[in-house]
Design a protein around this motif. Structure first.
Motif, short mmCIF file in Angstrom:
data_model
loop_
_atom_site.label_atom_id
_atom_site.label_comp_id
_atom_site.label_asym_id
_atom_site.label_seq_id
_atom_site.Cartn_x
_atom_site.Cartn_y
_atom_site.Cartn_z
N GLN A 12 -36.06 37.85 8.53
CA GLN A 12 -35.30 38.39 7.41
C GLN A 12 -36.20 38.88 6.28
N LYS B 194 -30.83 39.79 15.26
CA LYS B 194 -30.70 38.54 14.53
C LYS B 194 -32.00 37.77 14.50
N GLU C 254 -36.18 42.28 3.76
CA GLU C 254 -36.08 42.20 2.31
C GLU C 254 -37.27 42.87 1.63
N THR D 292 -25.79 43.16 11.60
CA THR D 292 -26.79 42.14 11.30
C THR D 292 -27.24 42.17 9.84
N TRP D 293 -27.52 43.36 9.30
CA TRP D 293 -28.21 43.44 8.01
C TRP D 293 -27.39 44.03 6.88
#
Lengths: 379, 327
Positions: free
Chosen positions: A268, A264, A272, A193-194
């Motif tokens: 996000q 998911k 970050e 995913t990341w």
């Protein structure tokens, strides 16, 4: 208005029929596991709630039990061995006429001895001469048997048939077979995913494809690897670590897919922000992703645990059948073969094997359903 | 083994994996490499640590075996000599194989259809009745039980006693009460397959039910209310609104149950072991894995047949995944 009520009544009735049809098999099994094994073998479980009339044959005690009182010899005892709550209402001493006498009456055997049977099974057998035979005589009784339940079958199955050990073995198989995939797949899903790396999309497609590959495709090669490995290092080919890894392999695709689906959906920006703050991927994983994923972990844990607990095929192929390794389902299958007519063993054994899944089902149903739905909407 | 040695084994087994991830990441963080070139290195090592164990397991237990099984299907009994299509030719002529294919097809048609149908009907009924959630729990419960456990439950249901004796199996008791002769259900060829399928339907209806229940809640209430105000009957709403709306869900449930049915093994193995013409592919494959010391060639052919059944679903899943990725 009236039409709606009628249709609602019809719906309720229809649903009730479904519910009864679905619960009756399991309920019958449960009730049967609590019944006396002799009664279980001759009457349906649905008769166990009412007083039933049964015709049975018992044998009196032999000469060893006799006492002399005055001019007569007596044998006094109870036909059932002990008071079992059954009520005798008629009895007989020949097979031609099994309910010749009222309870309390005296009946004559062919040899002239006299027996009186009471309601609770107590009897007095009187003879002028000394009793000579070691074996007693047959007495036919018609008795009313009130509903009675017992835990004897459970004692028998858990301690004598070895299901207790199989129960522990199944735990020893199921816990690591659930936790190991959860650990390695959560890192895997996180990376999918990341993290950016070459071949990520192909790996993801491989997972999707692996989801549906039947496990039969893996059995022969894996068994060969295990046998070679065992021969090479002189260890047993079938072992607990072996089956853990097999279950990990077979559960890997679905566990990864479910976790990937969940990860998911996490925002996000959060990831970050953590990165900007200088957190490494491992920090982010432990401090942010794991705490947020607890509900997803719970669902996946339950699905995989139940799958492993209920599995038969993998256990048959990758574990030995001796008592220190055999799992519940394999043991149950073995009993089906060897004790096919002993329904008290089978029903009780089956219920023992169902206790853990049913406990999980009733206490954690929400997570179970959530996992199933999450797995299906996409999968 | 005692409970303590078992618990210890379990603990060590799990801790090995926790320790691997913890220490490898710890070491990586310890030697902090901060120059730009080294960060790229660090990232690659991290990726390897994160995906390594899972990838090895995936490769050893799924990817490699798929190709190895296909290879072995062209080799002899012990996997030593290449025999071309010999195993496939054997399968085509083998009566058990033929029987398995026919039975598997029967299972594939009957079980997904009826489970989906019952699930849909029950989900609809239960949603409108105040005790619906209890009903759902009860019908869902068999999902938690093992196939072998379910096998025992149903073997007891199907139990057979001679015509004179009292029946202890519920099905025969009902048959006798209705004036029929008791039957040994599992030994009547052709029909016994349906009695075995009933077990799978009994289990899988629960799955269909919960998924439909979740999906039903996504139907906008206004649509249903509008239809009711227009005087549509409940039956018409079911066929004209609910079914079209749930098309996707129906398809998904269908595929899940189909996948399960293709692999059906435990029920057959526990109940009849393929006797009385109830053989299926998975059971026949298990049989050949061990019969006469094991025949990896024939076993592999049978496994491959199951895989072939799965391929359309596999392709469809990959297609859908690709569509999703585009969005």
């Amino acid at each position: 208005m009236k039409k709606i009520r009628l249709s609602s009544l019809f719906s309720q009735l229809l649903l009730l029929i479904f519910v009864i049809a679905w619960i009756a098999p399991t309920f019958g099994l449960f009730i049967s596991s609590l019944r006396d094994k002799d009664v279980l073998a001759i009457s349906g479980w649905w008769t166990s709630f009412t007083t039933t009339e049964v015709n049975e044959i018992y044998r009196t005690e032999g000469k060893d039990a006799q006492v002399k009182e005055g001019d007569y010899y007596f044998i006094k005892s109870n036909l059932f061995g002990e008071d079992k709550g059954k009520e005798i209402f008629r009895f007989g001493v020949t097979s031609k006429n099994i309910d010749e006498y009222q309870v309390g009456e005296s009946a004559l055997f062919k040899d002239g001895t006299e027996i009186t049977v009471l309601e609770n099974g107590d009897y007095i057998w009187k003879s002028q001469e000394e009793f000579k035979k070691k074996k007693g005589k047959r007495v036919f009784v018609s008795a009313k048997s009130p509903p009675s339940f017992t835990l004897d079958n459970y004692k028998e199955v858990l301690f004598k048939e070895g299901l207790g050990q199989a129960f522990l073995n199944t735990f020893a198989v199921a816990l690591p077979s659930t936790l190991i995939p959860l650990i390695i797949c959560s890192f895997f899903a996180y990376a999918l995913t990341w993290m950016k790396f070459y071949g990520r999309d192909i790996l993801l497609a491989t997972i999707i494809a692996s989801l549906v590959v039947p496990l039969q495709m893996s059995l022969i090669p894996i068994l060969t690897i295990y046998n070679d490995f065992g021969a090479l290092f002189g260890v047993a080919a079938k072992s607990y670590p072996g089956i853990w890894m097999a279950h990990t392999g077979f559960g890997l695709a679905s566990t990864t897919f479910l976790l990937w689906n969940f990860l998911k959906s996490l925002p996000q920006e959060m990831m970050e922000a953590a990165k900007v703050d200088g957190a490494t991927h491992y920090d982010t994983f432990i401090k942010i992703v794991v705490p947020l994923s607890i509900p997803a972990f719970a669902s996946i844990f339950i699905l995989q645990f139940l799958w492993v607990w209920n599995d038969l095929l993998v256990g048959l192929v990758f574990l030995d059948k001796h008592p220190s390794e055999i799992i519940l389902t394999a043991k149950l299958k073995e009993l089906l073969g060897s004790r096919g007519e002993n329904w008290e063993i089978l029903t009780t054994g089956a219920f023992v094997s169902m206790t853990v899944p049913l406990f999980i089902f009733f206490s954690l149903q929400r997570y179970f359903i959530r996992g199933l739905v999450a797995g299906s909407i996409k999968g | 083994m005692s409970i303590f040695s078992l618990a210890l084994t379990v603990l060590i087994g799990v801790l090995v994996f926790v320790a691997f991830f913890h220490f490898s990441n710890f070491l990586l963080d310890y030697f902090q490499l901060k120059t730009p070139k080294k960060i790229a290195w660090e990232n690659s090592i991290r990726v390897v640590i994160f995906i390594g164990p899972a990838f090895i397991v995936l490769f050893v237990f799924i990817i490699y075996p798929v190709f190895e099984t296909i290879r072995l299907s062209f080799y002899d009994k012990l996997g030593d000599n290449f025999v071309g299509l010999y195993n496939y030719a054997w399968a085509i002529k083998d009566p058990d194989f033929k029987r398995s294919i026919i039975n598997n097809l029967g299972w594939l048609i009957v079980v997904p259809t009826l489970s989906t149908f019952f699930g849909l009907v029950i989900a609809n009924l239960a949603d409108r009745i105040w005790w619906g959630s209890i009903a759902k729990s009860i019908i869902f419960m068999p999902m938690a039980i093992s196939f072998v456990g379910a096998g025992v439950i149903w073997k007891f249901m199907y139990d057979y006693r001679g015509p004179g004796d009292q029946q202890i199996g519920l099905l025969n008791a009902i048959a006798v009460a209705l004036g029929f002769e008791p039957q040994a259900w599992l030994t009547i060829p052709i029909w016994n397959n349906f009695f075995l399928m009933a077990i799978m339907i009994w289990i899988q209806t629960g799955l269909a039910l919960v998924i439909f229940s979740a999906a039903l809640r996504t139907i906008p209430k206004e649509t249903l209310d509008a239809a009711r105000i227009d005087g549509a009957s409940e039956l018409k709403i079911f066929w004209k609104i609910i079914i079209p709306y749930l098309e996707q869900t129906i398809l998904v449930i269908w595929t899940i149950i189909t996948l399960l049915v293709l692999k059906v093994f435990d029920i057959i193995y526990a109940m009849t072991n393929g006797q009385w013409q109830t053989e299926v592919l998975a059971n026949l494959m298990y049989d050949w894995m061990f019969r006469g010391g094991g025949d990896t060639g024939r076993g592999s052919v049978l496994a491959f047949c199951i895989l072939i059944g799965v391929i359309p679903i596999l392709a469809w899943n990959l297609y859908r995944h690709k569509q999703d990725q585009k969005v």
